[in-house]
Design a protein around this motif. Structure first.
Motif, mmCIF file in Angstrom:
data_model
loop_
_atom_site.group_PDB
_atom_site.id
_atom_site.type_symbol
_atom_site.label_atom_id
_atom_site.label_comp_id
_atom_site.label_asym_id
_atom_site.label_seq_id
_atom_site.Cartn_x
_atom_site.Cartn_y
_atom_site.Cartn_z
ATOM 1 N N THR A 43 0.827 -1.208 0.000
ATOM 2 C CA THR A 43 0.000 0.000 0.000
ATOM 3 C C THR A 43 0.861 1.258 0.000
ATOM 4 O OG1 THR A 43 -1.737 -1.180 1.177
ATOM 5 C CG2 THR A 43 -1.812 1.222 1.246
ATOM 6 N N MET A 44 1.887 1.288 0.848
ATOM 7 C CA MET A 44 2.730 2.483 0.925
ATOM 8 C C MET A 44 3.546 2.693 -0.346
ATOM 9 S SD MET A 44 3.894 2.641 4.897
ATOM 10 C CE MET A 44 3.868 0.920 5.353
ATOM 11 N N ARG A 45 4.024 1.595 -0.956
ATOM 12 C CA ARG A 45 4.763 1.749 -2.213
ATOM 13 C C ARG A 45 3.825 2.181 -3.340
ATOM 14 N NH1 ARG A 45 8.871 -3.188 -1.461
ATOM 15 N NH2 ARG A 45 10.617 -1.958 -0.693
ATOM 16 N N HIS A 46 2.627 1.668 -3.333
ATOM 17 C CA HIS A 46 1.643 2.086 -4.334
ATOM 18 C C HIS A 46 1.358 3.584 -4.199
ATOM 19 C CE1 HIS A 46 -1.442 1.370 -7.287
ATOM 20 N NE2 HIS A 46 -2.327 2.001 -6.528
ATOM 21 N N HIS A 47 1.264 4.033 -2.982
ATOM 22 C CA HIS A 47 1.055 5.469 -2.738
ATOM 23 C C HIS A 47 2.245 6.288 -3.266
ATOM 24 C CE1 HIS A 47 -0.315 9.135 -0.840
ATOM 25 N NE2 HIS A 47 0.858 9.254 -0.241
ATOM 26 N N LEU A 48 3.452 5.789 -3.052
ATOM 27 C CA LEU A 48 4.635 6.492 -3.572
ATOM 28 C C LEU A 48 4.594 6.559 -5.096
ATOM 29 C CD1 LEU A 48 7.589 5.132 -1.397
ATOM 30 C CD2 LEU A 48 6.733 7.463 -1.467
ATOM 31 N N TRP A 49 4.208 5.466 -5.736
ATOM 32 C CA TRP A 49 4.162 5.447 -7.196
ATOM 33 C C TRP A 49 3.123 6.424 -7.735
ATOM 34 C CZ3 TRP A 49 4.078 -0.556 -7.196
ATOM 35 C CH2 TRP A 49 5.371 -1.035 -7.031
ATOM 36 N N GLN A 50 2.068 6.655 -6.969
ATOM 37 C CA GLN A 50 1.035 7.574 -7.430
ATOM 38 C C GLN A 50 1.379 9.038 -7.162
ATOM 39 O OE1 GLN A 50 -2.561 6.225 -5.569
ATOM 40 N NE2 GLN A 50 -3.037 4.854 -7.260
ATOM 41 N N THR A 51 2.211 9.291 -6.173
ATOM 42 C CA THR A 51 2.464 10.682 -5.781
ATOM 43 C C THR A 51 3.805 11.232 -6.252
ATOM 44 O OG1 THR A 51 3.359 9.953 -3.653
ATOM 45 C CG2 THR A 51 1.000 10.507 -3.736
ATOM 46 N N GLN A 52 4.687 10.376 -6.726
ATOM 47 C CA GLN A 52 6.008 10.850 -7.152
ATOM 48 C C GLN A 52 6.293 10.392 -8.578
ATOM 49 O OE1 GLN A 52 9.043 9.793 -4.372
ATOM 50 N NE2 GLN A 52 7.939 10.629 -2.624
ATOM 51 N N PRO A 53 7.071 11.154 -9.318
ATOM 52 C CA PRO A 53 7.407 10.721 -10.675
ATOM 53 C C PRO A 53 8.290 9.469 -10.647
ATOM 54 C CG PRO A 53 8.544 12.760 -10.111
ATOM 55 C CD PRO A 53 7.624 12.454 -8.983
ATOM 56 N N PHE A 54 8.016 8.556 -11.554
ATOM 57 C CA PHE A 54 8.742 7.284 -11.545
ATOM 58 C C PHE A 54 10.212 7.421 -11.885
ATOM 59 C CE2 PHE A 54 7.323 7.813 -15.866
ATOM 60 C CZ PHE A 54 8.380 7.353 -16.623
ATOM 61 N N PHE A 55 10.604 8.517 -12.530
ATOM 62 C CA PHE A 55 11.998 8.701 -12.928
ATOM 63 C C PHE A 55 12.813 9.493 -11.911
ATOM 64 C CE2 PHE A 55 9.198 11.747 -14.984
ATOM 65 C CZ PHE A 55 9.696 12.951 -14.533
ATOM 66 N N GLN A 81 15.587 4.434 -6.781
ATOM 67 C CA GLN A 81 16.292 3.736 -5.713
ATOM 68 C C GLN A 81 15.343 2.794 -4.967
ATOM 69 O OE1 GLN A 81 17.852 6.327 -2.702
ATOM 70 N NE2 GLN A 81 19.172 4.739 -1.829
ATOM 71 N N GLU A 82 14.128 3.249 -4.704
ATOM 72 C CA GLU A 82 13.142 2.412 -4.011
ATOM 73 C C GLU A 82 12.777 1.181 -4.844
ATOM 74 O OE1 GLU A 82 10.795 1.002 -1.083
ATOM 75 O OE2 GLU A 82 12.067 2.768 -0.916
ATOM 76 N N THR A 108 15.830 -5.960 -5.442
ATOM 77 C CA THR A 108 16.997 -6.599 -4.828
ATOM 78 C C THR A 108 16.621 -7.372 -3.568
ATOM 79 O OG1 THR A 108 18.392 -4.823 -5.673
ATOM 80 C CG2 THR A 108 19.303 -6.159 -3.900
ATOM 81 N N GLU A 109 15.770 -6.770 -2.729
ATOM 82 C CA GLU A 109 15.362 -7.447 -1.500
ATOM 83 C C GLU A 109 14.551 -8.703 -1.787
ATOM 84 O OE1 GLU A 109 13.366 -4.472 0.785
ATOM 85 O OE2 GLU A 109 15.212 -3.861 1.779
ATOM 86 N N LYS A 110 13.701 -8.637 -2.793
ATOM 87 C CA LYS A 110 12.906 -9.819 -3.137
ATOM 88 C C LYS A 110 13.813 -10.946 -3.635
ATOM 89 C CE LYS A 110 8.605 -7.480 -4.235
ATOM 90 N NZ LYS A 110 7.771 -7.942 -3.186
ATOM 91 N N LEU A 111 14.786 -10.597 -4.467
ATOM 92 C CA LEU A 111 15.707 -11.620 -4.960
ATOM 93 C C LEU A 111 16.530 -12.223 -3.826
ATOM 94 C CD1 LEU A 111 16.958 -9.979 -8.271
ATOM 95 C CD2 LEU A 111 15.578 -12.036 -8.034
ATOM 96 N N GLU A 112 17.039 -11.375 -2.935
ATOM 97 C CA GLU A 112 17.833 -11.881 -1.812
ATOM 98 C C GLU A 112 17.005 -12.787 -0.912
ATOM 99 O OE1 GLU A 112 19.256 -8.358 0.071
ATOM 100 O OE2 GLU A 112 20.947 -8.125 -1.297
ATOM 101 N N ALA A 113 15.780 -12.369 -0.601
ATOM 102 C CA ALA A 113 14.927 -13.166 0.274
ATOM 103 C C ALA A 113 14.577 -14.499 -0.378
ATOM 104 C CB ALA A 113 13.661 -12.394 0.622
#
Length: 116
Positions: free
Chosen positions: A39-51, A57-58, A64-69
């Motif tokens: 939910t929080m990442r979705h909110h970031l994607w809606q409120t900030q430019p993707f570039f 970085q996010e 990276t975290e998903k691959l490591e886990a």
């Protein structure tokens, strides 16, 4: 010939029942922190430019975290499989707790970090 009995699905000692309880709690925490992180990442994607550098970085951190886990969880499952082939089988509640641990740690940390 000596016959071996397989491990039962439900444990008999009370300590093992507590371990099953801990697996359930860990699964619930993983579920809830994953939902809040999504939910929080979705909110970031809606409120900030993707570039923007912060979003890039996010996104890189997320992948990276998903691959490591997933690599850590795969290693745990490999160890469990090799141990069971050599006769040192761990109960399912121990294996599942070890498998969920990398995802649980990262999901909890991300939820706390993104909530700030």
């Amino acid at each position: 010939m000596k016959s071996t009995t397989p491990l039962s699905l439900m444990p008999t000692p009370p300590v093992a029942m507590f371990d099953i309880w801990k697996v359930g709690i860990m699964a619930f925490e993983l579920w809830s922190t994953s939902l809040s992180t999504i939910t929080m990442r979705h909110h970031l994607w809606q409120t900030q430019p993707f570039f923007s550098p912060k979003m890039m970085q996010e996104n890189q951190r997320m992948v990276t975290e998903k691959l490591e886990a997933s690599m850590e969880a795969g290693l745990v499952m490999q160890k469990a499989l090799l141990n069971s082939m050599s006769g040192k089988q761990a109960p399912w509640w121990v294996t599942s707790q070890r498998t969920m641990k990398p995802y649980h740690q990262r999901s909890s940390a991300n939820s706390r970090r993104l909530a700030k």
